[in-house]
Scaffold this motif. Structure first.
Motif, PDB file in Angstrom:
ATOM      1  N   SER A 232       0.824  -1.204   0.000  1.00  0.00           N
ATOM      2  CA  SER A 232       0.000   0.000   0.000  1.00  0.00           C
ATOM      3  C   SER A 232       0.860   1.256   0.000  1.00  0.00           C
ATOM      4  O   SER A 232       0.567   2.229  -0.702  1.00  0.00           O
ATOM      5  CB  SER A 232      -0.920  -0.001   1.233  1.00  0.00           C
ATOM      6  OG  SER A 232      -1.765  -1.130   1.245  1.00  0.00           O
ATOM      7  N   LEU A 233       1.912   1.233   0.791  1.00  0.00           N
ATOM      8  CA  LEU A 233       2.808   2.390   0.847  1.00  0.00           C
ATOM      9  C   LEU A 233       3.472   2.628  -0.502  1.00  0.00           C
ATOM     10  O   LEU A 233       3.558   3.770  -0.974  1.00  0.00           O
ATOM     11  CB  LEU A 233       3.873   2.160   1.925  1.00  0.00           C
ATOM     12  CG  LEU A 233       4.907   3.285   2.101  1.00  0.00           C
ATOM     13  CD1 LEU A 233       4.220   4.570   2.546  1.00  0.00           C
ATOM     14  CD2 LEU A 233       5.967   2.871   3.121  1.00  0.00           C
ATOM     15  N   LEU A 234       3.909   1.558  -1.141  1.00  0.00           N
ATOM     16  CA  LEU A 234       4.528   1.693  -2.457  1.00  0.00           C
ATOM     17  C   LEU A 234       3.503   2.133  -3.498  1.00  0.00           C
ATOM     18  O   LEU A 234       3.812   2.910  -4.404  1.00  0.00           O
ATOM     19  CB  LEU A 234       5.174   0.367  -2.863  1.00  0.00           C
ATOM     20  CG  LEU A 234       6.415   0.000  -2.040  1.00  0.00           C
ATOM     21  CD1 LEU A 234       6.760  -1.472  -2.213  1.00  0.00           C
ATOM     22  CD2 LEU A 234       7.598   0.859  -2.455  1.00  0.00           C
ATOM     23  N   GLY A 235       2.274   1.644  -3.366  1.00  0.00           N
ATOM     24  CA  GLY A 235       1.215   2.074  -4.269  1.00  0.00           C
ATOM     25  C   GLY A 235       0.906   3.550  -4.121  1.00  0.00           C
ATOM     26  O   GLY A 235       0.542   4.224  -5.097  1.00  0.00           O
ATOM     27  N   MET A 236       1.070   4.069  -2.915  1.00  0.00           N
ATOM     28  CA  MET A 236       0.868   5.498  -2.689  1.00  0.00           C
ATOM     29  C   MET A 236       1.886   6.317  -3.486  1.00  0.00           C
ATOM     30  O   MET A 236       1.641   7.481  -3.808  1.00  0.00           O
ATOM     31  CB  MET A 236       0.995   5.805  -1.196  1.00  0.00           C
ATOM     32  CG  MET A 236       0.311   7.091  -0.764  1.00  0.00           C
ATOM     33  SD  MET A 236      -1.461   7.087  -1.066  1.00  0.00           S
ATOM     34  CE  MET A 236      -2.003   5.796   0.049  1.00  0.00           C
ATOM     35  N   ALA A 304       9.873  -1.607 -10.794  1.00  0.00           N
ATOM     36  CA  ALA A 304       8.489  -1.382 -10.377  1.00  0.00           C
ATOM     37  C   ALA A 304       8.230   0.078 -10.031  1.00  0.00           C
ATOM     38  O   ALA A 304       7.229   0.666 -10.465  1.00  0.00           O
ATOM     39  CB  ALA A 304       8.162  -2.275  -9.184  1.00  0.00           C
ATOM     40  N   VAL A 305       9.114   0.666  -9.247  1.00  0.00           N
ATOM     41  CA  VAL A 305       8.924   2.063  -8.832  1.00  0.00           C
ATOM     42  C   VAL A 305       8.999   2.992 -10.044  1.00  0.00           C
ATOM     43  O   VAL A 305       8.167   3.905 -10.201  1.00  0.00           O
ATOM     44  CB  VAL A 305       9.970   2.461  -7.770  1.00  0.00           C
ATOM     45  CG1 VAL A 305       9.892   3.950  -7.476  1.00  0.00           C
ATOM     46  CG2 VAL A 305       9.746   1.658  -6.490  1.00  0.00           C
ATOM     47  N   ILE A 328      -0.577  -3.377 -12.186  1.00  0.00           N
ATOM     48  CA  ILE A 328      -0.503  -4.792 -11.814  1.00  0.00           C
ATOM     49  C   ILE A 328       0.922  -5.313 -11.995  1.00  0.00           C
ATOM     50  O   ILE A 328       1.451  -6.039 -11.138  1.00  0.00           O
ATOM     51  CB  ILE A 328      -1.486  -5.627 -12.660  1.00  0.00           C
ATOM     52  CG1 ILE A 328      -2.928  -5.249 -12.313  1.00  0.00           C
ATOM     53  CG2 ILE A 328      -1.264  -7.119 -12.416  1.00  0.00           C
ATOM     54  CD1 ILE A 328      -3.947  -5.911 -13.212  1.00  0.00           C
ATOM     55  N   PHE A 329       1.555  -4.949 -13.102  1.00  0.00           N
ATOM     56  CA  PHE A 329       2.925  -5.399 -13.350  1.00  0.00           C
ATOM     57  C   PHE A 329       3.863  -4.877 -12.261  1.00  0.00           C
ATOM     58  O   PHE A 329       4.710  -5.631 -11.746  1.00  0.00           O
ATOM     59  CB  PHE A 329       3.407  -4.914 -14.719  1.00  0.00           C
ATOM     60  CG  PHE A 329       4.788  -5.391 -15.069  1.00  0.00           C
ATOM     61  CD1 PHE A 329       4.971  -6.598 -15.721  1.00  0.00           C
ATOM     62  CD2 PHE A 329       5.902  -4.644 -14.736  1.00  0.00           C
ATOM     63  CE1 PHE A 329       6.250  -7.050 -16.033  1.00  0.00           C
ATOM     64  CE2 PHE A 329       7.185  -5.079 -15.036  1.00  0.00           C
ATOM     65  CZ  PHE A 329       7.358  -6.293 -15.692  1.00  0.00           C
ATOM     66  N   ALA A 330       3.724  -3.603 -11.907  1.00  0.00           N
ATOM     67  CA  ALA A 330       4.571  -3.033 -10.861  1.00  0.00           C
ATOM     68  C   ALA A 330       4.363  -3.754  -9.531  1.00  0.00           C
ATOM     69  O   ALA A 330       5.320  -4.048  -8.797  1.00  0.00           O
ATOM     70  CB  ALA A 330       4.278  -1.536 -10.700  1.00  0.00           C
ATOM     71  N   GLY A 331       3.098  -4.058  -9.211  1.00  0.00           N
ATOM     72  CA  GLY A 331       2.807  -4.775  -7.970  1.00  0.00           C
ATOM     73  C   GLY A 331       3.433  -6.160  -7.947  1.00  0.00           C
ATOM     74  O   GLY A 331       3.981  -6.596  -6.923  1.00  0.00           O
ATOM     75  N   ALA A 332       3.374  -6.863  -9.090  1.00  0.00           N
ATOM     76  CA  ALA A 332       3.974  -8.197  -9.167  1.00  0.00           C
ATOM     77  C   ALA A 332       5.495  -8.123  -9.024  1.00  0.00           C
ATOM     78  O   ALA A 332       6.110  -8.951  -8.330  1.00  0.00           O
ATOM     79  CB  ALA A 332       3.597  -8.865 -10.480  1.00  0.00           C
ATOM     80  N   ALA A 333       6.121  -7.137  -9.663  1.00  0.00           N
ATOM     81  CA  ALA A 333       7.584  -7.002  -9.589  1.00  0.00           C
ATOM     82  C   ALA A 333       8.034  -6.721  -8.158  1.00  0.00           C
ATOM     83  O   ALA A 333       9.010  -7.316  -7.675  1.00  0.00           O
ATOM     84  CB  ALA A 333       8.051  -5.881 -10.522  1.00  0.00           C
ATOM     85  N   ILE A 334       7.332  -5.831  -7.468  1.00  0.00           N
ATOM     86  CA  ILE A 334       7.692  -5.530  -6.074  1.00  0.00           C
ATOM     87  C   ILE A 334       7.433  -6.746  -5.187  1.00  0.00           C
ATOM     88  O   ILE A 334       8.208  -7.046  -4.277  1.00  0.00           O
ATOM     89  CB  ILE A 334       6.913  -4.299  -5.578  1.00  0.00           C
ATOM     90  CG1 ILE A 334       7.412  -3.051  -6.303  1.00  0.00           C
ATOM     91  CG2 ILE A 334       7.068  -4.127  -4.068  1.00  0.00           C
ATOM     92  CD1 ILE A 334       6.650  -1.789  -5.973  1.00  0.00           C
ATOM     93  N   GLY A 335       6.335  -7.460  -5.459  1.00  0.00           N
ATOM     94  CA  GLY A 335       6.053  -8.674  -4.694  1.00  0.00           C
ATOM     95  C   GLY A 335       7.160  -9.703  -4.828  1.00  0.00           C
ATOM     96  O   GLY A 335       7.588 -10.327  -3.845  1.00  0.00           O
TER      97      GLY A 335
END
Length: 406
Positions: A232-236, A304-305, A328-335
């Protein structure tokens, strides 16, 4: 009863047309990307090819906008206008089509949903105008068409349905139960046509499918909340980048062509070193699933960032499109980056982080869950729910000066 039957037939037919048009646009997009980014480079030995091509793309995007206006419009804008009862014009669908394809073909970190929705909604209003002599309720057919389009693009019928109604509290002419039935008739019609064309001719979306969760123990559950908060923080950061880019481009505010060229130069320049920051991320997802360990923590995190930043650069500087695929791609890469660092199942980790990051940005937890379930196995449902709910519950800081629906 007779009127409902007529409406079902009309919506089913329209759904088939929507599926066919969606397939055609994606087919043209995939072939355009293949020619520009695979066929032509094979005959060239040009290190700066991404920079040159993206800058050229910026010229074309900028000139097209200067001549015809800012198209395609964002999906959230179109949805808000349709739900408020406003009519979308349909005399410029060819202009929207070219405007939608240009930034995507030239490598923009954007998804196709905005351009496709603009075309389909305009088509739905044309269709409803032609049928007003028979059905007074056809004004609402654009909402059904939009749901069908989104469902087909993301290969998720339920996502198309829920994304359309999750925050819809407006008064409608069509009874709720009837309209729900019409939503699914339209979506199924769209899926049928799209799948038929994809299987007989080829083309279509391909986000890929994650494997199942192999281990699920105390380590996973102990880290699920921290991972959701981290995602969530990274999504912000997406909203932070949006605010920064908005302020940074003020000197170029009215210079449409210059903005688009600068965006292309940034996109191509960064893409020379971080190739995954280009394009929607849809087709690169399969590569990410197989090579994440060899990519490494640092490169995954930076990619991702930076992708979240580049998506905002594109959107704010005239390269218009959607943002769902890149997010979605950024979220998967950070995950995956966290999965390398932590002693937990990688798919569990990616599910939580991607759902939280996407939930922060889309603000629709149920829609996020249904969308990601197309990619993740059913045993990932609990981490997806936890991530999406936590992400969707965190408000966008007011000091950024952004609306949460942006």
């Amino acid at each position: 009863m007779k009127k409902n039957l007529v409406m079902i037939l009309v919506v089913g037919f329209l759904g088939g047309i929507i599926g066919g048009i969606t397939w055609l646009i994606l087919f043209l997009l995939n072939h355009g990307i293949e020619i520009i980014w695979h066929v032509i480079p094979e005959n060239l030995n040009l290190t700066v090819y991404p920079l040159v091509v993206c800058a050229l793309g910026g010229v074309l995007v900028g000139l097209w906008e200067k001549r015809f206006g800012p198209y395609p419009r964002e999906l959230s804008e179109i949805m808000a206008e349709v739900k408020s009862g406003q009519k979308i014009p349909y005399n410029n669908l060819h202009i929207i089509g070219v405007a939608a394809l240009l930034p995507l073909i030239f490598g923009g970190s954007l998804g196709p949903e905005a351009g496709l929705s603009g075309i389909i909604v305009g088509l739905c209003f044309w269709f409803s105008d032609k049928l007003k002599f028979a059905l007074s309720e056809v004004d609402e057919i654009a909402e059904i068409g939009m749901a069908a389009t989104i469902g087909v693009i993301f290969n998720s019928p339920l996502f198309g349905f829920v994304n359309q109604i999750e925050d819809d509290g407006s008064v409608k002419k069509i009874p709720k139960n009837t309209k729900i039935l019409l939503y699914f008739v339209g979506i199924i019609g769209g899926f049928g046509a799209f799948r038929f064309l994809s299987r007989t001719i080829g083309g279509g979306p391909g986000l890929g499918n994650f494997p199942g969760i192999e281990t699920l123990g105390s380590n996973e559950w102990a880290l699920v909340i921290p991972l959701a908060l981290a995602g969530s923080l990274l999504g912000m950061g997406y909203f932070v980048f949006k605010s920064i880019v908005k302020k940074a481009i003020q000197p170029l505010k009215d210079k449409v062509v210059a903005k688009a060229i600068v965006a292309g130069a940034i996109l191509g320049g960064v893409g020379m070193f971080l190739p995954y920051t280009m394009f929607s991320g849809e087709h690169q997802m399969t590569d990410l699933m197989t090579s994440w360990q060899s990519i490494g923590v640092g490169l995954l995190f930076v990619t991702a960032v930076v992708k979240l930043l580049i998506t905002n650069v594109c959107l704010e500087m005239g390269w218009r499109g959607g943002h769902i695929f890149p997010v979605i791609f950024a979220g998967a890469a950070i995950g995956y980056a966290f999965a390398i660092l932590l002693p937990i199942d990688p798919i569990f980790c990616v599910a939580v982080v991607a759902a939280a990051l996407t939930g922060v940005i889309l603000r629709k937890p149920l829609a996020v869950i249904l969308l990601l379930l197309i990619m993740f196995p059913l045993d990932a449902i609990i981490p997806l729910v936890i991530g999406a709910v936590i992400g969707g519950a965190i408000p966008v800081p007011g000091f950024l000066g952004l609306d949460q629906t942006e």
